[in-house]
Motif scaffolding. Structure first.
Motif, PDB file in Angstrom:
ATOM      1  N   ASN A   1       6.917  15.732  -2.968  1.00  0.00           N
ATOM      2  CA  ASN A   1       6.001  15.069  -2.000  1.00  0.00           C
ATOM      3  C   ASN A   1       6.798  14.098  -1.355  1.00  0.00           C
ATOM      4  N   ASP A   2       6.022  13.701  -0.283  1.00  0.00           N
ATOM      5  CA  ASP A   2       6.578  12.411   0.516  1.00  0.00           C
ATOM      6  C   ASP A   2       5.427  11.224   0.494  1.00  0.00           C
ATOM      7  N   TYR A   3       6.010  10.095   0.348  1.00  0.00           N
ATOM      8  CA  TYR A   3       5.102   8.974   0.188  1.00  0.00           C
ATOM      9  C   TYR A   3       5.579   7.884   1.153  1.00  0.00           C
ATOM     10  N   TYR A   4       4.383   7.104   1.551  1.00  0.00           N
ATOM     11  CA  TYR A   4       4.780   6.100   2.701  1.00  0.00           C
ATOM     12  C   TYR A   4       4.291   4.778   2.072  1.00  0.00           C
TER      13      TYR A   4
ATOM     14  N   GLU B   1       0.931  -1.095   0.094  1.00  0.00           N
ATOM     15  CA  GLU B   1       0.022  -0.042  -0.014  1.00  0.00           C
ATOM     16  C   GLU B   1       1.078   1.299  -0.040  1.00  0.00           C
ATOM     17  N   ILE B   2       0.318   2.378  -0.652  1.00  0.00           N
ATOM     18  CA  ILE B   2       1.083   3.608  -0.682  1.00  0.00           C
ATOM     19  C   ILE B   2       0.084   4.552  -0.185  1.00  0.00           C
TER      20      ILE B   2
ATOM     21  N   SER C   1       6.164  -3.460   7.122  1.00  0.00           N
ATOM     22  CA  SER C   1       7.472  -2.596   6.717  1.00  0.00           C
ATOM     23  C   SER C   1       6.953  -1.419   6.117  1.00  0.00           C
ATOM     24  N   VAL C   2       7.526  -0.109   6.804  1.00  0.00           N
ATOM     25  CA  VAL C   2       6.955   1.152   6.421  1.00  0.00           C
ATOM     26  C   VAL C   2       8.297   2.000   5.733  1.00  0.00           C
ATOM     27  N   CYS C   3       8.045   2.477   4.666  1.00  0.00           N
ATOM     28  CA  CYS C   3       9.281   3.242   3.987  1.00  0.00           C
ATOM     29  C   CYS C   3       8.771   4.644   3.887  1.00  0.00           C
ATOM     30  N   LYS C   4       9.501   5.781   4.279  1.00  0.00           N
ATOM     31  CA  LYS C   4       9.218   6.979   4.061  1.00  0.00           C
ATOM     32  C   LYS C   4       9.947   7.510   2.512  1.00  0.00           C
TER      33      LYS C   4
END
Length: 460
Positions: free
Chosen positions: A131-134, A88-89, A122-125
């Motif tokens: 823009n910032d996406y997660y 997911e993003i 697992s979460v990556c910034k």
């Protein structure tokens, strides 16, 4: 606590500890390896997904719309293996504030429970410039967790089975190992109760137990032999006391009887002389007996010094001493000693030879002869006293050196013997480190022999 139970407990605890600790270590290593391998696969997949998303934003757009985001997720999923279950993003306003505080291009991973499933989240910034996406990558660890639980449950079953089987085997082994020890304990109790002939059947294949069994058997035999010797010695002492009492009683009875005659009756001079002569004769007999007993005691409790003697010269002294006995018993004698040096005490050696010769004279018939001679061997000198007299029954030879023993009691008493001569000879021989040997045949004579060391060494 019994040794068998103590041994069983110690061995069982060792088995349980080794099985528990060793098995736990192995299972933990296997589970950790499976877990870490999967975590590494997921981390690699997360890195790939992050790189893929960044590449997608470089070639596509500065800002990603919903449909574009879905296309990116679909394309990334198509390139992932089964280690990734969902991707997911989200943008900054769609995530918790805790994620917005992450550094650019930082990834964190946590485990979460969703619908009875264990997921690695697992979460990556990811910063695209504007823009910032997660990026959220989910990996299902439910199967691995179930597999780990299965390993532990099966390991528990194995431990229980091993514990039960090893307990039974150890119990049987303990009983088998300690069975000979229990037998030894029973035999020891029997020996303590006085059953000295008890033996242990040494069937164990264990060296230590076999040696211990042999030692107990040897001890039992030694005790039995020692008790037998003590009983024989006690019997000998009882016989000695009985014989001594008898020897004392006969002359004492005569002395008392003749003394009463002198006191109670009016005897003429001849009768008085006869009574006095009888009293004197029996008193002398008691004197000889007491002197012989004293000699026997002294020899049994004395250490004597040995000297180098010329055996030929000893023979000459003996020959002179035996002349009186020869005339008394009307028996000839021959002393034939070699010219050799021996180790002996001169006084005791002459006493020994004289007593043996005296017995030979008493055992011989008038007008016969006895022979006293020597033979030299490489290490010793053998002395022989030989007669052609009445001989000794074979069953009585072992009793000859016992105090007061006389094969022909009536004949010995007539000749003035008390049965102590050969006992004295035995003690003198012992002082010289040797022993008397008898060879005899009824009606054909007797030969007594013993050894002396030559060359000034001790006798044997």
């Amino acid at each position: 606590m019994k040794l068998s139970f103590k041994f069983f407990c110690i061995a069982y605890i060792v088995v349980l500890l080794s099985t528990g600790i060793g098995g736990s270590y192995i299972i933990k290593n296997i589970n950790d390896t499976l877990w870490n391998t999967q975590v590494e696969r997921v981390n690699a997949a997360v890195s790939y997904a992050a790189d893929s998303f960044m590449a997608f934003t470089d070639v596509s757009y500065n800002e990603i719309s919903g449909s574009q985001k879905n296309d990116a997720i679909r394309q990334i999923k198509n390139t992932m293996d089964n280690s990734v279950s969902d991707i997911e993003i989200y943008t900054s306003d769609e995530v918790n504030i805790q994620y917005t505080e992450m550094e650019d291009n930082e990834c964190i991973a946590t485990f979460v429970k969703k619908e009875n499933r264990l997921l690695m989240e697992s979460v990556c910034k990811l910063n695209t410039g504007s823009n910032d996406y997660y990026l959220f990558v989910y990996s299902d660890f439910t199967d691995i967790q179930n597999q780990r639980d299965m390993f532990w449950s099966r390991y528990g079953i194995v431990v229980i089975c091993v514990s039960a089987i090893s307990g039974l085997l150890l119990f049987a082994l303990t009983k088998r190992i300690t069975k000979p020890l229990n037998e030894l304990a029973k035999v020891a109790d029997e020996i303590a109760l006085g059953n000295y002939g008890k033996r242990v059947e040494a069937k164990s294949s264990d060296y230590e137990i076999a040696v211990l069994s042999e030692s107990v058997n040897s001890m039992s035999s030694a005790i039995e032999q020692k008790i037998k010797e003590i009983q024989e010695e006690l019997e000998k002492r009882n016989i000695f006391v009985a014989d001594f009492t008898h020897e004392m009683k006969t002359p004492m009875t005569a002395i008392i009887g003749y003394a009463q005659m002198l006191q109670s009756y009016d005897l003429d001079d001849t009768e008085k002389d006869e009574a006095a002569e009888a009293i004197w004769s029996e008193a002398k007999r008691l004197e000889r007996l007491s002197l012989q007993l004293l000699e026997l005691y002294v020899y049994q409790n004395e250490n004597v010094e040995m000297e180098s003697l010329d055996l030929f010269e000893v023979g000459e002294q003996l020959s002179t001493t035996l002349k009186y006995l020869s005339e008394k018993y009307e028996i000839n004698y021959i002393v034939d000693f070699e010219k050799v040096t021996v180790s002996a005490n001169s006084v005791l050696l002459l006493s020994l030879l004289y007593n043996l010769a005296d017995n030979a004279f008493k055992a011989s018939n008038p007008q016969t002869s006895i022979r006293i001679y020597s033979k030299t061997t490489p290490i010793a000198v053998q002395i022989y006293v030989e007669d052609k007299g009445r001989g000794i029954a074979k069953e009585n030879i072992r009793l000859l050196t016992e105090p007061f023993y006389r094969e022909d009691k009536s004949r010995s008493r007539k000749l003035g013997g008390a049965g102590l001569g050969l006992s004295l000879c035995k003690e003198i021989a012992t002082l010289h480190g040797t022993e008397l040997s008898f060879e005899s045949e009824k009606g054909k004579g007797t030969t007594v022999s013993f050894n002396l060391k030559k060359g000034g060494e001790e006798g044997e």
